[in-house]
Design a protein around this motif. Structure first.
Motif, PDB file in Angstrom:
ATOM      1  N   PRO A  30       0.788  -1.231   0.000  1.00  0.00           N
ATOM      2  CA  PRO A  30       0.000   0.000   0.000  1.00  0.00           C
ATOM      3  C   PRO A  30       0.825   1.289   0.000  1.00  0.00           C
ATOM      4  CG  PRO A  30      -0.166  -1.104   2.120  1.00  0.00           C
ATOM      5  CD  PRO A  30       0.543  -2.035   1.193  1.00  0.00           C
ATOM      6  N   ILE A  31       1.928   1.333   0.718  1.00  0.00           N
ATOM      7  CA  ILE A  31       2.710   2.570   0.760  1.00  0.00           C
ATOM      8  C   ILE A  31       3.308   2.863  -0.607  1.00  0.00           C
ATOM      9  CG2 ILE A  31       4.675   3.751   1.825  1.00  0.00           C
ATOM     10  CD1 ILE A  31       4.052   1.989   4.351  1.00  0.00           C
ATOM     11  N   LEU A  32       3.828   1.858  -1.266  1.00  0.00           N
ATOM     12  CA  LEU A  32       4.387   2.024  -2.609  1.00  0.00           C
ATOM     13  C   LEU A  32       3.304   2.471  -3.592  1.00  0.00           C
ATOM     14  CD1 LEU A  32       6.737   1.791  -4.589  1.00  0.00           C
ATOM     15  CD2 LEU A  32       6.195  -0.647  -4.810  1.00  0.00           C
ATOM     16  N   LEU A  33       2.154   1.822  -3.568  1.00  0.00           N
ATOM     17  CA  LEU A  33       1.062   2.199  -4.468  1.00  0.00           C
ATOM     18  C   LEU A  33       0.606   3.628  -4.195  1.00  0.00           C
ATOM     19  CD1 LEU A  33      -1.044   1.490  -6.640  1.00  0.00           C
ATOM     20  CD2 LEU A  33      -2.523   0.745  -4.792  1.00  0.00           C
ATOM     21  N   LEU A  34       0.427   3.981  -2.921  1.00  0.00           N
ATOM     22  CA  LEU A  34      -0.030   5.330  -2.587  1.00  0.00           C
ATOM     23  C   LEU A  34       0.992   6.385  -2.988  1.00  0.00           C
ATOM     24  CD1 LEU A  34      -1.699   4.829   0.913  1.00  0.00           C
ATOM     25  CD2 LEU A  34      -2.838   5.202  -1.293  1.00  0.00           C
ATOM     26  N   ALA A  35       2.271   6.105  -2.817  1.00  0.00           N
ATOM     27  CA  ALA A  35       3.306   7.065  -3.209  1.00  0.00           C
ATOM     28  C   ALA A  35       3.277   7.303  -4.715  1.00  0.00           C
ATOM     29  CB  ALA A  35       4.684   6.572  -2.774  1.00  0.00           C
ATOM     30  N   ARG A  36       3.075   6.261  -5.473  1.00  0.00           N
ATOM     31  CA  ARG A  36       2.992   6.410  -6.933  1.00  0.00           C
ATOM     32  C   ARG A  36       1.689   7.091  -7.335  1.00  0.00           C
ATOM     33  NH1 ARG A  36       5.883   0.661  -8.404  1.00  0.00           N
ATOM     34  NH2 ARG A  36       8.004   1.469  -8.212  1.00  0.00           N
ATOM     35  N   LEU A  37       0.627   6.788  -6.633  1.00  0.00           N
ATOM     36  CA  LEU A  37      -0.650   7.449  -6.878  1.00  0.00           C
ATOM     37  C   LEU A  37      -0.536   8.938  -6.578  1.00  0.00           C
ATOM     38  CD1 LEU A  37      -3.667   7.275  -7.549  1.00  0.00           C
ATOM     39  CD2 LEU A  37      -4.069   6.757  -5.132  1.00  0.00           C
ATOM     40  N   ARG A  38       0.135   9.265  -5.498  1.00  0.00           N
ATOM     41  CA  ARG A  38       0.318  10.663  -5.113  1.00  0.00           C
ATOM     42  C   ARG A  38       1.010  11.454  -6.210  1.00  0.00           C
ATOM     43  NH1 ARG A  38       4.371  13.470  -2.398  1.00  0.00           N
ATOM     44  NH2 ARG A  38       3.594  15.320  -1.321  1.00  0.00           N
ATOM     45  N   LYS A  39       1.969  10.851  -6.873  1.00  0.00           N
ATOM     46  CA  LYS A  39       2.666  11.531  -7.972  1.00  0.00           C
ATOM     47  C   LYS A  39       1.692  11.887  -9.096  1.00  0.00           C
ATOM     48  CE  LYS A  39       6.450  11.156 -11.216  1.00  0.00           C
ATOM     49  NZ  LYS A  39       7.284  10.285 -11.991  1.00  0.00           N
ATOM     50  N   ALA A  40       0.667  11.081  -9.281  1.00  0.00           N
ATOM     51  CA  ALA A  40      -0.311  11.320 -10.339  1.00  0.00           C
ATOM     52  C   ALA A  40      -1.362  12.364  -9.950  1.00  0.00           C
ATOM     53  CB  ALA A  40      -1.014  10.011 -10.703  1.00  0.00           C
ATOM     54  N   MET A  41      -1.385  12.751  -8.677  1.00  0.00           N
ATOM     55  CA  MET A  41      -2.411  13.670  -8.186  1.00  0.00           C
ATOM     56  C   MET A  41      -1.904  15.108  -8.173  1.00  0.00           C
ATOM     57  SD  MET A  41      -3.926  11.206  -5.199  1.00  0.00           S
ATOM     58  CE  MET A  41      -5.433  12.126  -4.910  1.00  0.00           C
ATOM     59  N   ARG A  42      -2.797  16.032  -8.523  1.00  0.00           N
ATOM     60  CA  ARG A  42      -2.471  17.449  -8.512  1.00  0.00           C
ATOM     61  C   ARG A  42      -2.432  17.988  -7.079  1.00  0.00           C
ATOM     62  NH1 ARG A  42      -6.539  17.318 -12.935  1.00  0.00           N
ATOM     63  NH2 ARG A  42      -5.342  17.458 -14.861  1.00  0.00           N
ATOM     64  N   THR A  43      -1.764  19.098  -6.894  1.00  0.00           N
ATOM     65  CA  THR A  43      -1.778  19.766  -5.602  1.00  0.00           C
ATOM     66  C   THR A  43      -3.217  20.078  -5.216  1.00  0.00           C
ATOM     67  OG1 THR A  43       0.388  20.737  -6.010  1.00  0.00           O
ATOM     68  CG2 THR A  43      -0.968  21.785  -4.328  1.00  0.00           C
ATOM     69  N   GLY A  44      -3.593  19.736  -3.991  1.00  0.00           N
ATOM     70  CA  GLY A  44      -4.955  19.949  -3.517  1.00  0.00           C
ATOM     71  C   GLY A  44      -5.903  18.806  -3.813  1.00  0.00           C
ATOM     72  N   ALA A  45      -5.445  17.810  -4.567  1.00  0.00           N
ATOM     73  CA  ALA A  45      -6.303  16.663  -4.900  1.00  0.00           C
ATOM     74  C   ALA A  45      -6.659  15.895  -3.634  1.00  0.00           C
ATOM     75  CB  ALA A  45      -5.590  15.744  -5.894  1.00  0.00           C
ATOM     76  N   LEU A  46      -7.795  15.212  -3.680  1.00  0.00           N
ATOM     77  CA  LEU A  46      -8.282  14.455  -2.531  1.00  0.00           C
ATOM     78  C   LEU A  46      -8.265  12.961  -2.803  1.00  0.00           C
ATOM     79  CD1 LEU A  46     -11.351  16.645  -1.517  1.00  0.00           C
ATOM     80  CD2 LEU A  46      -9.062  16.629  -0.493  1.00  0.00           C
ATOM     81  N   LEU A  47      -7.915  12.217  -1.770  1.00  0.00           N
ATOM     82  CA  LEU A  47      -7.945  10.756  -1.790  1.00  0.00           C
ATOM     83  C   LEU A  47      -8.935  10.306  -0.726  1.00  0.00           C
ATOM     84  CD1 LEU A  47      -6.883   7.841  -2.337  1.00  0.00           C
ATOM     85  CD2 LEU A  47      -5.079   8.333  -0.653  1.00  0.00           C
ATOM     86  N   GLY A  48      -9.945   9.570  -1.132  1.00  0.00           N
ATOM     87  CA  GLY A  48     -10.892   8.999  -0.186  1.00  0.00           C
ATOM     88  C   GLY A  48     -10.669   7.502  -0.083  1.00  0.00           C
ATOM     89  N   ILE A  49     -10.665   6.996   1.140  1.00  0.00           N
ATOM     90  CA  ILE A  49     -10.530   5.554   1.353  1.00  0.00           C
ATOM     91  C   ILE A  49     -11.673   5.104   2.247  1.00  0.00           C
ATOM     92  CG2 ILE A  49      -9.115   3.683   2.308  1.00  0.00           C
ATOM     93  CD1 ILE A  49      -6.634   5.358   1.631  1.00  0.00           C
ATOM     94  N   ILE A  50     -12.494   4.224   1.709  1.00  0.00           N
ATOM     95  CA  ILE A  50     -13.579   3.613   2.477  1.00  0.00           C
ATOM     96  C   ILE A  50     -13.235   2.147   2.649  1.00  0.00           C
ATOM     97  CG2 ILE A  50     -16.015   2.970   2.518  1.00  0.00           C
ATOM     98  CD1 ILE A  50     -16.605   5.464   0.853  1.00  0.00           C
ATOM     99  N   ASP A  51     -13.194   1.705   3.889  1.00  0.00           N
ATOM    100  CA  ASP A  51     -12.934   0.293   4.178  1.00  0.00           C
ATOM    101  C   ASP A  51     -13.564  -0.027   5.520  1.00  0.00           C
ATOM    102  OD1 ASP A  51     -11.744  -2.366   3.993  1.00  0.00           O
ATOM    103  OD2 ASP A  51     -10.282  -1.441   2.658  1.00  0.00           O
ATOM    104  N   ARG A  52     -13.273  -1.201   6.032  1.00  0.00           N
ATOM    105  CA  ARG A  52     -13.854  -1.596   7.315  1.00  0.00           C
ATOM    106  C   ARG A  52     -12.746  -1.975   8.276  1.00  0.00           C
ATOM    107  NH1 ARG A  52     -14.623  -7.004   8.568  1.00  0.00           N
ATOM    108  NH2 ARG A  52     -16.599  -6.586   9.598  1.00  0.00           N
ATOM    109  N   ASN A  53     -12.994  -1.709   9.546  1.00  0.00           N
ATOM    110  CA  ASN A  53     -12.032  -2.108  10.563  1.00  0.00           C
ATOM    111  C   ASN A  53     -11.930  -3.625  10.583  1.00  0.00           C
ATOM    112  OD1 ASN A  53     -10.942   0.218  12.028  1.00  0.00           O
ATOM    113  ND2 ASN A  53     -13.106   0.684  12.345  1.00  0.00           N
TER     114      ASN A  53
END
Length: 104
Positions: A30-53
């Motif tokens: 997940p950290i690797l995927l999120l770091a690469r995803l972050r590079k694709a996101m513009r400044t101010g972009a939002l990431l929503g994560i819905i999951d369950r405990n």
């Protein structure tokens, strides 16, 4: 576009928002995927994560783990909600990109 399990293969600074719906607990790196995803996101972009405990074996992951991993990948937690379902098991976390970052 078909991404890889550890890279969404999106162009740099091309995305305004991303929603990860009930699948974060399935991501192997997940950290690797999120770091690469972050590079694709513009400044101010939002990431929503819905999951369950949960603990991974029950198709869930603790929200504190998600918050920690997203922070390590360079995301800033800006809001969290627990209204997804009335049982209190699901959570909705919202992160922001303050500045685009380099891929890991």
């Amino acid at each position: 576009m078909l991404g890889k399990e550890d890279d969404p293969l999106l162009p740099p600074e091309s995305v305004d928002s991303v929603l990860v719906l009930k699948t974060y607990h399935e991501i192997a790196q997940p950290i690797l995927l999120l770091a690469r995803l972050r590079k694709a996101m513009r400044t101010g972009a939002l990431l929503g994560i819905i999951d369950r405990n949960g603990n991974g074996k029950d198709h869930g992951i603790g929200k504190r783990t998600v918050i920690s991993e997203a922070g390590e990948a360079g995301f800033l937690l800006v809001d969290e909600y627990d209204f997804v379902k009335p049982d209190g098991m699901d959570y909705f976390l919202v992160f922001r990109v303050d500045a685009p970052g380099p891929a890991r």
